[in-house]
Scaffold this motif. Structure first.
Motif, mmCIF file in Angstrom:
data_model
loop_
_atom_site.group_PDB
_atom_site.id
_atom_site.type_symbol
_atom_site.label_atom_id
_atom_site.label_comp_id
_atom_site.label_asym_id
_atom_site.label_seq_id
_atom_site.Cartn_x
_atom_site.Cartn_y
_atom_site.Cartn_z
ATOM 1 N N LEU A 181 -3.674 42.975 34.182
ATOM 2 C CA LEU A 181 -2.723 43.828 34.895
ATOM 3 C C LEU A 181 -2.798 45.258 34.373
ATOM 4 O O LEU A 181 -2.799 46.222 35.145
ATOM 5 C CB LEU A 181 -1.307 43.274 34.737
ATOM 6 C CG LEU A 181 -0.174 44.103 35.349
ATOM 7 C CD1 LEU A 181 -0.378 44.274 36.850
ATOM 8 C CD2 LEU A 181 1.181 43.455 35.059
ATOM 9 N N SER A 182 -2.877 45.414 33.064
ATOM 10 C CA SER A 182 -2.975 46.742 32.453
ATOM 11 C C SER A 182 -4.283 47.424 32.851
ATOM 12 O O SER A 182 -4.308 48.641 33.106
ATOM 13 C CB SER A 182 -2.884 46.615 30.927
ATOM 14 O OG SER A 182 -3.043 47.857 30.304
ATOM 15 N N LYS A 183 -5.339 46.644 32.921
ATOM 16 C CA LYS A 183 -6.652 47.202 33.289
ATOM 17 C C LYS A 183 -6.632 47.742 34.716
ATOM 18 O O LYS A 183 -7.128 48.844 34.986
ATOM 19 C CB LYS A 183 -7.725 46.127 33.139
ATOM 20 C CG LYS A 183 -9.133 46.600 33.438
ATOM 21 C CD LYS A 183 -10.133 45.480 33.209
ATOM 22 C CE LYS A 183 -11.553 45.940 33.526
ATOM 23 N NZ LYS A 183 -12.540 44.826 33.314
ATOM 24 N N VAL A 184 -6.051 46.959 35.638
ATOM 25 C CA VAL A 184 -5.985 47.399 37.035
ATOM 26 C C VAL A 184 -5.056 48.606 37.170
ATOM 27 O O VAL A 184 -5.337 49.539 37.923
ATOM 28 C CB VAL A 184 -5.513 46.258 37.956
ATOM 29 C CG1 VAL A 184 -5.353 46.755 39.382
ATOM 30 C CG2 VAL A 184 -6.501 45.104 37.910
ATOM 31 N N ALA A 185 -3.949 48.597 36.418
ATOM 32 C CA ALA A 185 -3.020 49.723 36.480
ATOM 33 C C ALA A 185 -3.676 51.013 36.004
ATOM 34 O O ALA A 185 -3.360 52.100 36.488
ATOM 35 C CB ALA A 185 -1.787 49.420 35.630
ATOM 36 N N THR A 186 -4.607 50.893 35.068
ATOM 37 C CA THR A 186 -5.282 52.068 34.519
ATOM 38 C C THR A 186 -6.446 52.528 35.397
ATOM 39 O O THR A 186 -6.581 53.717 35.700
ATOM 40 C CB THR A 186 -5.807 51.784 33.100
ATOM 41 O OG1 THR A 186 -4.715 51.403 32.258
ATOM 42 C CG2 THR A 186 -6.512 52.998 32.517
ATOM 43 N N SER A 187 -7.289 51.556 35.803
ATOM 44 C CA SER A 187 -8.523 51.907 36.524
ATOM 45 C C SER A 187 -8.428 51.727 38.031
ATOM 46 O O SER A 187 -9.201 52.324 38.779
ATOM 47 C CB SER A 187 -9.687 51.057 35.990
ATOM 48 O OG SER A 187 -9.842 51.226 34.599
ATOM 49 N N GLY A 188 -7.487 50.898 38.474
ATOM 50 C CA GLY A 188 -7.320 50.671 39.904
ATOM 51 C C GLY A 188 -8.316 49.664 40.458
ATOM 52 O O GLY A 188 -9.331 49.346 39.830
ATOM 53 N N PHE A 189 -8.034 49.156 41.646
ATOM 54 C CA PHE A 189 -8.977 48.307 42.362
ATOM 55 C C PHE A 189 -10.063 49.187 42.984
ATOM 56 O O PHE A 189 -9.797 50.327 43.394
ATOM 57 C CB PHE A 189 -8.282 47.531 43.488
ATOM 58 C CG PHE A 189 -7.360 46.446 43.018
ATOM 59 C CD1 PHE A 189 -7.849 45.335 42.349
ATOM 60 C CD2 PHE A 189 -6.005 46.518 43.266
ATOM 61 C CE1 PHE A 189 -7.009 44.323 41.921
ATOM 62 C CE2 PHE A 189 -5.148 45.516 42.852
ATOM 63 C CZ PHE A 189 -5.656 44.407 42.180
ATOM 64 N N SER A 190 -11.254 48.667 43.085
ATOM 65 C CA SER A 190 -12.326 49.398 43.760
ATOM 66 C C SER A 190 -12.122 49.323 45.273
ATOM 67 O O SER A 190 -11.367 48.483 45.780
ATOM 68 C CB SER A 190 -13.683 48.792 43.395
ATOM 69 O OG SER A 190 -13.798 47.477 43.938
ATOM 70 N N ASN A 191 -12.788 50.203 46.006
ATOM 71 C CA ASN A 191 -12.686 50.173 47.470
ATOM 72 C C ASN A 191 -13.184 48.846 48.027
ATOM 73 O O ASN A 191 -12.650 48.336 49.013
ATOM 74 C CB ASN A 191 -13.488 51.329 48.070
ATOM 75 C CG ASN A 191 -12.832 52.676 47.830
ATOM 76 O OD1 ASN A 191 -11.610 52.764 47.707
ATOM 77 N ND2 ASN A 191 -13.633 53.729 47.752
ATOM 78 N N GLU A 192 -14.202 48.293 47.387
ATOM 79 C CA GLU A 192 -14.720 46.997 47.830
ATOM 80 C C GLU A 192 -13.672 45.897 47.663
ATOM 81 O O GLU A 192 -13.493 45.055 48.552
ATOM 82 C CB GLU A 192 -15.976 46.639 47.021
ATOM 83 C CG GLU A 192 -16.602 45.305 47.428
ATOM 84 C CD GLU A 192 -17.808 44.949 46.586
ATOM 85 O OE1 GLU A 192 -18.360 43.853 46.784
ATOM 86 O OE2 GLU A 192 -18.189 45.766 45.710
ATOM 87 N N GLU A 193 -12.948 45.917 46.544
ATOM 88 C CA GLU A 193 -11.898 44.925 46.311
ATOM 89 C C GLU A 193 -10.753 45.098 47.308
ATOM 90 O O GLU A 193 -10.205 44.113 47.812
ATOM 91 C CB GLU A 193 -11.371 45.063 44.885
ATOM 92 C CG GLU A 193 -12.326 44.569 43.818
ATOM 93 C CD GLU A 193 -11.803 44.810 42.418
ATOM 94 O OE1 GLU A 193 -11.822 43.876 41.610
ATOM 95 O OE2 GLU A 193 -11.374 45.958 42.131
#
Length: 274
Positions: A181-193
């Motif tokens: 969760l912390s990783k996604v909050a920092t880097s975000g989902f990719s456009n592909e995801e």
């Protein structure tokens, strides 16, 4: 349990009566409940393909009370409910406050849930079909499951995650979930995801509208919710920035936790958020 841990009133109440209270469910109690809650200002009657005058005559047969009935707005709280037993299969739900049905972030929250993975992957040694499966399940030595959930009510919602694992694995699974969760909050989902999540959500919504229950639920929200083409266009219009901003807010907001099983290896909520 997660609703009870997340809300102080209204949504904290179960829709099911506890078993010990069944003997108290007398006709007088049920009649009083109906008089208090089934009032004309709290009921919506919807007809499709029905003449308006016929619908009015049908509504008159209900003879509902016109008394004013108020409803408390749901208020999110951060708390922890732990039901200890000897079961080695542990269930853990972790949630943050989501958004209501009419909130502009409602679709973004749904896309975020599908991006994390809103369907269980139960194959321990596969790569997993979802982001959560690939990143979290590898931390388990025994069979485990993880999924995201998102529910939108009239005035608020819940966004969170459900973990299933053995007593020995559940602590690592919970820690891994917070790391992801912390990783996604920092880097975000990719456009592909994001695009993959949109396709998953569109399939889910289209399938839901094929069932009578799903159609009725959508129809009560408004006519635009049952027009498949409009619904799919609305999903396509969701921006990646909005989805990632929603996840960032979820990660930084207050959380609640509900767990049941042998919880000897499950850290407390405040320990997980360190």
């Amino acid at each position: 349990m997660i609703h009870k841990a997340s809300f102080k009133n209204s949504l904290s109440n179960s829709i099911y009566a506890p078993r010990f209270n069944v003997p108290n469910l007398k006709s007088e109690l049920l009649s009083g409940f109906r008089q208090k809650n089934f009032t004309s200002n709290r009921l919506t009657l919807i007809g499709l393909g029905v003449d308006h005058d016929d619908l009015i005559r049908f509504a008159d047969q209900f003879r509902l009370s016109t008394a004013s009935s108020t409803r408390q707005a749901a208020r999110f709280i951060s708390s922890e409910l732990r039901e200890e037993n000897l079961d080695d299969l542990v269930h853990v739900a972790i949630a943050a406050e989501g958004v209501g049905q009419s909130n502009k972030e409602a679709l973004a929250s749904a896309v975020a849930s599908h991006a994390f993975g809103s369907v269980y992957n139960r194959i321990k040694y596969s790569n997993g079909a979802s982001r959560l499966s690939r990143s979290v399940l590898q931390l388990a030595k025994e069979s485990a499951g993880v999924t995201s959930f998102n529910v939108n009510y009239s005035d608020t919602g819940l966004f969170g995650f459900h973990l299933i694992g053995s007593t020995n694995d559940i602590g690592n699974l919970a820690k891994g979930l917070y790391q992801e969760l912390s990783k996604v909050a920092t880097s975000g989902f990719s456009n592909e995801e994001i695009n993959r999540a949109k396709n998953s959500l569109k399939t889910s919504l289209a399938n839901s509208l094929d069932s009578s229950q799903g159609f009725i639920e959508a129809f009560t929200k408004g006519h635009d919710h049952v027009n498949v083409e409009e619904v799919l266009k609305s999903v396509d219009a969701v921006q990646s920035n909005d989805v990632n901003a929603f996840v960032k807010r979820v990660a930084s907001s207050k959380h609640s936790l509900a767990a049941i099983g042998n919880l000897s290896e499950l850290p407390r909520l405040e320990e997980l958020r360190v």
